[in-house]
Design a protein around this motif. Structure first.
Motif, short mmCIF file in Angstrom:
data_model
loop_
_atom_site.label_atom_id
_atom_site.label_comp_id
_atom_site.label_asym_id
_atom_site.label_seq_id
_atom_site.Cartn_x
_atom_site.Cartn_y
_atom_site.Cartn_z
N PHE A 18 18.95 0.50 0.08
CA PHE A 18 18.67 1.21 -1.17
C PHE A 18 18.51 0.24 -2.34
CE2 PHE A 18 19.86 5.01 1.11
CZ PHE A 18 19.13 6.00 0.47
N SER A 19 19.29 -0.82 -2.36
CA SER A 19 19.19 -1.77 -3.47
C SER A 19 17.89 -2.57 -3.40
CB SER A 19 20.38 -2.73 -3.46
OG SER A 19 20.37 -3.54 -2.29
N GLU A 20 17.40 -2.85 -2.18
CA GLU A 20 16.19 -3.65 -2.04
C GLU A 20 14.91 -2.83 -2.10
OE1 GLU A 20 17.57 -7.49 0.67
OE2 GLU A 20 16.45 -5.85 1.59
N PHE A 21 14.93 -1.60 -1.58
CA PHE A 21 13.65 -0.88 -1.45
C PHE A 21 13.74 0.63 -1.65
CE2 PHE A 21 10.16 1.01 1.02
CZ PHE A 21 9.08 0.35 0.44
N PRO A 25 11.60 4.75 -4.26
CA PRO A 25 10.86 5.78 -3.51
C PRO A 25 11.63 7.08 -3.36
CG PRO A 25 10.67 3.66 -2.41
CD PRO A 25 11.67 3.49 -3.50
N SER A 26 12.94 7.00 -3.16
CA SER A 26 13.74 8.21 -3.02
C SER A 26 13.75 9.02 -4.31
CB SER A 26 15.18 7.86 -2.62
OG SER A 26 15.22 7.18 -1.39
N LEU A 27 13.85 8.34 -5.44
CA LEU A 27 13.83 9.04 -6.73
C LEU A 27 12.48 9.70 -6.98
CD1 LEU A 27 15.73 6.47 -9.00
CD2 LEU A 27 16.60 8.63 -8.10
N THR A 114 6.24 -2.16 -7.79
CA THR A 114 4.96 -1.48 -7.61
C THR A 114 4.80 -1.00 -6.17
OG1 THR A 114 3.96 -3.67 -7.26
CG2 THR A 114 3.77 -2.70 -9.46
N ASN A 115 5.21 -1.80 -5.20
CA ASN A 115 5.12 -1.39 -3.81
C ASN A 115 6.02 -0.19 -3.53
OD1 ASN A 115 3.42 -3.59 -3.41
ND2 ASN A 115 5.08 -4.93 -2.74
N GLN A 116 7.20 -0.21 -4.11
CA GLN A 116 8.12 0.91 -3.95
C GLN A 116 7.54 2.19 -4.57
OE1 GLN A 116 11.91 -0.30 -5.57
NE2 GLN A 116 11.83 -2.29 -4.55
N PHE A 117 6.89 2.03 -5.73
CA PHE A 117 6.30 3.18 -6.41
C PHE A 117 5.17 3.78 -5.58
CE2 PHE A 117 2.88 4.83 -9.09
CZ PHE A 117 3.54 5.87 -9.73
N TYR A 118 4.29 2.91 -5.04
CA TYR A 118 3.16 3.41 -4.26
C TYR A 118 3.63 4.23 -3.06
CZ TYR A 118 0.21 0.15 -6.88
OH TYR A 118 -0.45 -0.52 -7.88
N VAL A 123 4.19 9.49 -0.25
CA VAL A 123 5.05 10.37 0.54
C VAL A 123 5.42 11.61 -0.27
CG1 VAL A 123 7.29 10.57 1.70
CG2 VAL A 123 5.95 8.47 1.92
N GLY A 124 5.72 11.42 -1.54
CA GLY A 124 6.06 12.55 -2.40
C GLY A 124 4.91 13.52 -2.56
N LEU A 125 3.68 12.99 -2.70
CA LEU A 125 2.51 13.86 -2.83
C LEU A 125 2.30 14.68 -1.57
CD1 LEU A 125 -0.03 14.86 -4.25
CD2 LEU A 125 -1.22 12.81 -3.44
#
Length: 461
Positions: A18-21, A25-27, A114-118, A123-125
């Motif tokens: 969770f701290s690294e990646f 994405p979960s949020l 940025t990679n985490q956001f993408y 996945v969220g979409l």
């Protein structure tokens, strides 16, 4: 003990993930879940001021629930397919880069926001579209939910282009090394805050301390010296803690990390418990708290690219320049302002020693692979930094220079190498280091004598 150790490792792995990646994405996925509930509620309530917009969308795009269902089904299947294919391609790109730049690439790729956001967005979409699709049930037609899904799909398609560019851009050696460089400087700032509560002066007594041992194996990644110093001042006055391991050191189960010198057994018991509480042992080193780890990463990249495994001097030279810049930045740091509570905790900061060891190691590997460009870059670094570093660092640099002379015989005396050696010797003489300057002159002359003669690396000197 073994069972508890395994359980602790599982918890540590989850925390590190969770701290690294996984946190961002979960949020983002949770945000899409909330968004699906929000748009569903709006479609159900049919707010008055939204009705004109809703009717416009229904008349032109979402005429009935069947059309909305078909559109959402296409969005779900398309998003999942594109995400799967793109992720596979990106992993191949990262793997190819890691094969030439070592596994440090993975660490930098995972930590990029940025990679985490993408990933979280795609996945969220898909999840949002599936939930909205599940609500389609004649006569209910989620016009607002379908519009949001359709609009976000357009955004996602553009983000795919950005994702491809940013991923390839991140795999450039300069970007990877620069990312590590920035994190090293930030980690050093945090480390100096920790050092502010410690001293490097041991009391002049031979009193044997009580050892504090670890309950599990791993790397020492953090020491909360502020809390420890405050605890000693409040509960254990007259006691001292000597940390025998610097940050980044690997300690096995039941190995000592500190010694306690205290006037009575009660203080020893309290401090031992507090030390375990205020130190962190992890299965992996933490670059956010350990600048030496970043230096080792840069050194590893340079070693891999410079050695005969790759024989590519370009990334190695850039790594040396990066280490040069780190040395320059640290040379200009103001002396650490010690806290008034610093006298009770002894800690030996070896970060500068690690930086010097990296220069040593890269000089050795440049000799093994006959990459004189790396050797020249290190010499130039020392020529420029000798008069800028604090006085206590100069002997460390001179020691590295003397070690470099012992492996210099494998190189050919190119014009650039000759100039670098002459410049270094002149700088040493200017600073009054005549013995080291003379050693450089003698070694240069011995190598110069090989010019114009047929030689191999075994017969050059």
């Amino acid at each position: 003990m073994n069972k508890k150790y395994i359980e602790d490792n599982k918890i540590a792995i989850i925390q590190r993930a969770f701290s690294e990646f996984l946190l961002l994405p979960s949020l983002i996925i949770l945000f899409f879940l909330f968004l699906s509930y929000f748009t569903y509620s709006i479609d159900q309530v049919k707010i008055g001021w939204l009705q004109p917009v809703r009717l416009l969308l229904k008349n032109h795009f979402f005429s009935n629930s069947e059309a909305t269902s078909s559109l959402l089904g296409a969005i779900v299947s398309g998003t999942i397919s594109v995400t799967t294919l793109t992720t596979t391609l990106l992993l191949v790109i990262v793997q190819q880069s890691a094969s030439s730049m070592t596994t440090q690439v993975f660490d930098q790729f995972l930590r990029r926001k940025t990679n985490q956001f993408y990933l979280g967005f795609f996945v969220g979409l898909a999840l949002y579209s599936m939930i909205t699709l599940a609500t389609v049930n004649p006569p209910f037609n989620p016009v607002i939910g379908g519009t949001v899904a359709f609009s976000l799909t357009g955004v996602a398609l553009y983000l795919l282009v950005l994702l491809m560019y940013t991923t390839i851009d991140q795999m450039r050696p300069s970007e990877i090394i620069n990312a590590i460089h920035n994190r090293v400087l930030n980690a050093r700032s945090r480390q100096l805050d920790m050092v502010a509560y410690t001293t490097i002066i041991k009391p002049d007594n031979n009193q044997k301390g009580k050892e504090v041992v670890t309950a599990k194996g791993g790397y020492l990644t953090y020491i909360n010296t502020k809390k420890l110093a405050e605890f000693i001042a409040e509960h254990c006055r007259g006691s001292y803690i000597y940390f025998t391991k610097p940050i980044g050191t690997y300690v096995a189960h039941n190995e000592p990390i500190a010694e306690i010198v205290a006037p009575d057994e009660t203080h020893i018991f309290l401090l031992a418990k507090e030390i375990i509480k205020q130190t962190t042992i992890s299965v992996k080193r933490d670059l956010d708290q350990d600048p030496s780890y970043g230096i080792v990463q840069i050194e590893t990249i340079a070693w891999t690219s410079t050695s005969t495994a790759k024989s590519n001097p370009s990334p190695g030279t850039f790594c040396v320049h990066t280490l040069h810049n780190i040395l320059s930045c640290w040379s200009e740091d103001e002396p650490v302002e010690k806290d008034t509570l610093c006298g009770s905790i002894y800690y030996c900061d070896d970060t500068i020693d690690q930086l010097m060891r990296s220069f040593e190691n890269l000089a050795v590997v440049s000799s093994e692979s006959m990459q004189h460009q790396i050797f020249e870059a290190i010499l130039d670094t020392f020529s420029k930094m000798l008069d800028r570093v604090p006085d206590q660092w100069q002997p460390k640099i001179e020691r590295v220079i003397l070690i470099m002379l012992s492996v210099m015989g494998d190189h050919v005396l190119t014009t650039a190498l000759d100039n670098s050696l002459n410049t270094l010797a002149a700088q040493l003489r200017y600073l009054g280091e005549k013995e080291t300057a003379e050693a450089v002159d003698i070694a240069t002359q011995q190598l110069r004598n090989s010019v114009g003669k047929l030689n191999s690396r075994s017969t050059r000197v």
